[in-house]
Design a protein around this motif. Structure first.
Motif, mmCIF file in Angstrom:
data_model
loop_
_atom_site.group_PDB
_atom_site.id
_atom_site.type_symbol
_atom_site.label_atom_id
_atom_site.label_comp_id
_atom_site.label_asym_id
_atom_site.label_seq_id
_atom_site.Cartn_x
_atom_site.Cartn_y
_atom_site.Cartn_z
ATOM 1 N N TYR A 114 65.795 136.175 15.186
ATOM 2 C CA TYR A 114 65.922 135.436 16.440
ATOM 3 C C TYR A 114 65.678 133.944 16.196
ATOM 4 O O TYR A 114 66.448 133.092 16.641
ATOM 5 C CB TYR A 114 64.924 135.988 17.463
ATOM 6 C CG TYR A 114 65.238 135.638 18.891
ATOM 7 C CD1 TYR A 114 65.823 136.578 19.728
ATOM 8 C CD2 TYR A 114 64.943 134.382 19.414
ATOM 9 C CE1 TYR A 114 66.106 136.275 21.046
ATOM 10 C CE2 TYR A 114 65.231 134.070 20.735
ATOM 11 C CZ TYR A 114 65.814 135.021 21.544
ATOM 12 O OH TYR A 114 66.104 134.721 22.848
ATOM 13 N N ILE A 115 64.616 133.632 15.481
ATOM 14 C CA ILE A 115 64.268 132.228 15.189
ATOM 15 C C ILE A 115 65.353 131.586 14.337
ATOM 16 O O ILE A 115 65.837 130.487 14.642
ATOM 17 C CB ILE A 115 62.901 132.148 14.468
ATOM 18 C CG1 ILE A 115 61.781 132.565 15.414
ATOM 19 C CG2 ILE A 115 62.648 130.746 13.925
ATOM 20 C CD1 ILE A 115 60.456 132.831 14.707
ATOM 21 N N ASP B 225 45.559 138.362 27.912
ATOM 22 C CA ASP B 225 45.721 139.204 26.735
ATOM 23 C C ASP B 225 47.057 138.933 26.051
ATOM 24 O O ASP B 225 47.128 138.853 24.828
ATOM 25 C CB ASP B 225 45.644 140.692 27.105
ATOM 26 C CG ASP B 225 44.239 141.109 27.511
ATOM 27 O OD1 ASP B 225 43.290 140.392 27.141
ATOM 28 O OD2 ASP B 225 44.122 142.136 28.191
ATOM 29 N N LYS B 226 48.102 138.754 26.855
ATOM 30 C CA LYS B 226 49.426 138.511 26.313
ATOM 31 C C LYS B 226 49.467 137.154 25.590
ATOM 32 O O LYS B 226 50.060 137.038 24.529
ATOM 33 C CB LYS B 226 50.467 138.565 27.428
ATOM 34 C CG LYS B 226 51.858 138.713 26.937
ATOM 35 C CD LYS B 226 52.801 139.096 28.049
ATOM 36 C CE LYS B 226 54.130 139.464 27.446
ATOM 37 N NZ LYS B 226 55.020 140.106 28.342
ATOM 38 N N ASN B 227 48.827 136.141 26.177
ATOM 39 C CA ASN B 227 48.769 134.826 25.537
ATOM 40 C C ASN B 227 47.992 134.894 24.223
ATOM 41 O O ASN B 227 48.376 134.262 23.240
ATOM 42 C CB ASN B 227 48.136 133.785 26.464
ATOM 43 C CG ASN B 227 49.083 133.364 27.570
ATOM 44 O OD1 ASN B 227 50.290 133.533 27.472
ATOM 45 N ND2 ASN B 227 48.515 132.829 28.637
ATOM 46 N N TRP C 247 58.687 132.802 21.066
ATOM 47 C CA TRP C 247 58.240 133.244 22.404
ATOM 48 C C TRP C 247 59.316 134.105 23.053
ATOM 49 O O TRP C 247 59.023 135.162 23.607
ATOM 50 C CB TRP C 247 57.891 132.046 23.280
ATOM 51 C CG TRP C 247 57.550 132.437 24.681
ATOM 52 C CD1 TRP C 247 58.308 132.279 25.794
ATOM 53 C CD2 TRP C 247 56.359 133.100 25.127
ATOM 54 N NE1 TRP C 247 57.674 132.789 26.895
ATOM 55 C CE2 TRP C 247 56.460 133.304 26.513
ATOM 56 C CE3 TRP C 247 55.215 133.546 24.472
ATOM 57 C CZ2 TRP C 247 55.475 133.913 27.260
ATOM 58 C CZ3 TRP C 247 54.225 134.161 25.227
ATOM 59 C CH2 TRP C 247 54.357 134.346 26.601
ATOM 60 N N ARG C 248 60.556 133.665 22.966
ATOM 61 C CA ARG C 248 61.657 134.434 23.568
ATOM 62 C C ARG C 248 61.813 135.789 22.873
ATOM 63 O O ARG C 248 62.060 136.803 23.528
ATOM 64 C CB ARG C 248 62.955 133.645 23.499
ATOM 65 C CG ARG C 248 62.953 132.463 24.445
ATOM 66 C CD ARG C 248 64.245 131.695 24.382
ATOM 67 N NE ARG C 248 64.203 130.585 25.314
ATOM 68 C CZ ARG C 248 64.924 129.496 25.197
ATOM 69 N NH1 ARG C 248 65.772 129.364 24.181
ATOM 70 N NH2 ARG C 248 64.829 128.530 26.086
ATOM 71 N N ILE D 286 61.586 124.321 18.239
ATOM 72 C CA ILE D 286 62.658 125.280 18.553
ATOM 73 C C ILE D 286 62.270 126.662 18.026
ATOM 74 O O ILE D 286 62.481 127.678 18.692
ATOM 75 C CB ILE D 286 63.999 124.806 17.955
ATOM 76 C CG1 ILE D 286 64.480 123.560 18.698
ATOM 77 C CG2 ILE D 286 65.049 125.913 17.989
ATOM 78 C CD1 ILE D 286 65.624 122.839 18.031
ATOM 79 N N ALA D 287 61.667 126.694 16.843
ATOM 80 C CA ALA D 287 61.232 127.965 16.260
ATOM 81 C C ALA D 287 60.157 128.625 17.127
ATOM 82 O O ALA D 287 60.202 129.840 17.353
ATOM 83 C CB ALA D 287 60.714 127.747 14.846
#
Length: 167
Positions: A65-66, A4-6, A45-46, A39-40
């Motif tokens: 963040y990106i 679900d998270k993916n 994801w982070r 990188i974006a």
């Protein structure tokens, strides 16, 4: 649960595509586009992993963040380029000293070659190789892009190498 998270993240990536492209365009990233796009995505994801819904919207948080991650990577790349492209102090200082003291045959040849270069490249040689300014400083002082100054350096070195090979 992980599935679900993916799935949620895949939906987020799809919805953030225009924003990521906008960030890359806004930062004028055209070279190594795929690298910065990756990188974006990693940054997205982070941001997704560390997101706190009580503080801001996910889109706003992810955007900052990106963009911050890409700017950090751009700074690292500029520092790396500057470190790799420092003037050869020994060689250029020797030429400057010879010019001041007594002009050797090599110095005369080099000066003749330099005089044939366009004015901007002559100015670049003076600022970078003789005075030791960094590429970013030259770009800022002359009001041109960093990539333009890097191009001048490549062209100058190629011309000098070619012409000195003929002499």
């Amino acid at each position: 649960m992980m599935k679900d998270k993916n799935y949620e993240f895949e939906k987020l990536v799809a919805s953030m595509q225009p924003i990521i492209r906008s960030i890359l365009r806004g930062l004028h990233i055209y070279k190594n586009h795929e690298e910065y796009y990756q990188i974006a995505l990693i940054s997205l994801w982070r941001a997704y992993q560390s997101y706190d819904p009580n503080k801001a919207s996910l889109t706003t948080y992810a955007y900052h963040y990106i963009r911050g991650s890409i700017l950090t990577e751009l700074r690292k790349q500029i520092q790396k380029d500057e470190h790799e492209h420092q003037p050869d102090d020994v060689g250029w200082n020797q030429i400057a000293n010879e010019t001041a003291d007594n002009k050797s045959d090599e110095t005369w040849i080099l000066q003749d070659i330099i005089k044939q270069l366009p004015p901007k490249q002559q100015q670049f040689i003076d600022l970078h190789f003789i005075k030791g300014h960094k590429l970013t400083e030259i770009a800022e002082n002359l009001g041109v892009g960093y990539s333009t100054v890097k191009l001048w350096k490549r062209e100058v070195l190629a011309t000098l190498k070619k012409q000195l090979g003929k002499e």
